[in-house]
Scaffold this active site. Structure first.
Site, PDB file in Angstrom:
ATOM      1  N   LYS A  60      -8.864   3.207   1.817  1.00 54.29           N
ATOM      2  CA  LYS A  60      -8.458   4.357   1.620  1.00 54.29           C
ATOM      3  C   LYS A  60      -9.281   5.319   0.634  1.00 54.29           C
ATOM      4  CE  LYS A  60      -4.497   5.369   4.062  1.00 54.29           C
ATOM      5  NZ  LYS A  60      -3.990   4.102   4.589  1.00 54.29           N
ATOM      6  N   SER A 314      -7.857  -4.235   6.944  1.00 51.49           N
ATOM      7  CA  SER A 314      -7.800  -2.841   6.286  1.00 51.49           C
ATOM      8  C   SER A 314      -7.439  -2.937   4.825  1.00 51.49           C
ATOM      9  CB  SER A 314      -7.120  -1.834   7.065  1.00 51.49           C
ATOM     10  OG  SER A 314      -5.927  -2.437   7.474  1.00 51.49           O
TER      11      SER A 314
END
Ligand SMILES: *Cc1c(COP(=O)(O)O)cnc(C)c1O
Length: 335
Positions: A60, A314
């Protein structure tokens, strides 16, 4: 895949933004690492893109930094605001501190203290408001209007999508050889949109496969309906992807760039966390294991052999206390 000229122009627009995204002032180029045990077990070559190794332990930071760095001096001076209970919050907090921008982050009152501190320790203001994410989001949008702070979406913003797309740029450079498919976890669709735009422009033969939690399959629902739908309920075990509606910008790309979307159960995620641990000795959060769970299901259903398959690992932001539950369920989810 046949692409119209308008669609091709949209991809080109994103590829240019991705190539120009200055994410490496803060993010790192993560390894594309072989997973030997998983490869052996599945009869395919499995590579893990280790986004759990980013500062803040998820990708992110790429999108958040790319968004903040492009704000005008006036916008920077007014500061930014966002709503998030997790990884986007930490990404915005770190990017804002790096750029000297004031950041406010609205988090649901149910947010674990650990994550609230994670935001405050990076110098951002954490505002606790609302029982769940939609209420925090509504409050953040109100505050953006009242204070003039720039709202930073976790996924529904072209600059955020382009930042996440740098993951694909790295994969294609790290692995110029045979590549059959990239499996991408999907929440609000920012990551898969950035990856799909880049890959379909440069190597359209590489399949892009989205993997969603059964309890927040908002991309699958939107593709089936032909428009964005809001799921009535969302499960939060995979909290990084607990989104009720796919982003509009993301869907514009996914509509013609995503080859397939599959869903997996929480138990499959727990089993995949163990698989990743066995190959890397690192712990993944539930959302971070979606792509590996997807690869296992794909191989079981299609009988694929000898293919090269990439999974985006992720994120790693999991409470230590949750690991007991994960370890218990891993055996149930093994397929
Ligand atoms: C945000 C997130 C995702 C999903 O990304 P979207 O852009 O919302 O689709 C997947 N995994 C982790 C760990 C995340 O934090």
């Amino acid at each position: 895949m046949t692409v119209t000229r308008t669609e091709q122009a949209l991809l080109e627009h994103y590829v240019k933004k991705i190539l120009a995204a200055p994410v490496y002032e803060l993010a790192v180029r993560t390894p594309l690492q072989a997973a030997p045990a998983l490869s052996e077990a599945l009869g395919n070559r499995i590579l893990l893109k280790r986004e759990d190794l980013q500062p803040t332990f998820s990708f992110k930071i790429r999108g958040a930094y790319n968004k903040l760095v492009q704000l005008t001096p006036e916008q920077r001076a007014r500061g930014v605001i966002t709503a998030s209970a997790g990884n986007h919050a930490q990404g915005v907090a770190l990017a804002a501190r790096e750029l000297g921008i004031s950041a406010s982050i609205v988090m649901p009152v149910t947010t674990p203290q650990l994550k609230v501190l994670g935001v405050r320790n990076r110098g951002a203001e954490a505002i606790l408001h609302g029982e769940s994410f939609p209420f925090a989001l509504a409050h953040a949008l109100d505050l953006a209007e009242q204070t003039g702070r720039e709202f930073v979406s976790p996924f529904d913003d072209p600059d955020v999508i382009a930042g996440q797309g740098t993951v694909a740029m790295e994969i294609l450079r790290q692995h110029p050889g045979q590549l059959d498919a990239i499996f991408v976890p999907v929440g609000g669709g920012g990551l898969i949109a950035g990856i799909a735009a880049y890959v379909k422009y440069l190597r359209p033969e590489v399949r892009i496969i989205g993997v969603e939690s059964q309890h927040s399959a908002c991309l699958q629902a939107a593709l089936a309906a032909g428009e964005r739908v809001t799921l009535p309920e969302v499960g939060t075990f995979a909290d990084g992807v607990a989104v009720a509606q796919i982003g509009a910008h993301g869907l514009d790309i996914c509509r013609f760039c995503v080859d397939e979307v599959m869903t997996v159960s929480n138990d499959q995620l727990c089993a995949a966390i163990k698989d990743i641990y066995d190959d890397t000795r690192s712990i993944t959060e539930p959302s971070g294991a979606l792509a590996v769970a997807g690869i296992k299901q794909y191989v079981a259903h299609t009988g694929a052999r000898g293919q090269t398959l990439v999974a985006i690992d992720s994120g790693a932001n999991i409470n230590f206390d949750s690991l007991r539950h994960v370890a218990e369920r891993a055996a149930v989810g093994a397929i």
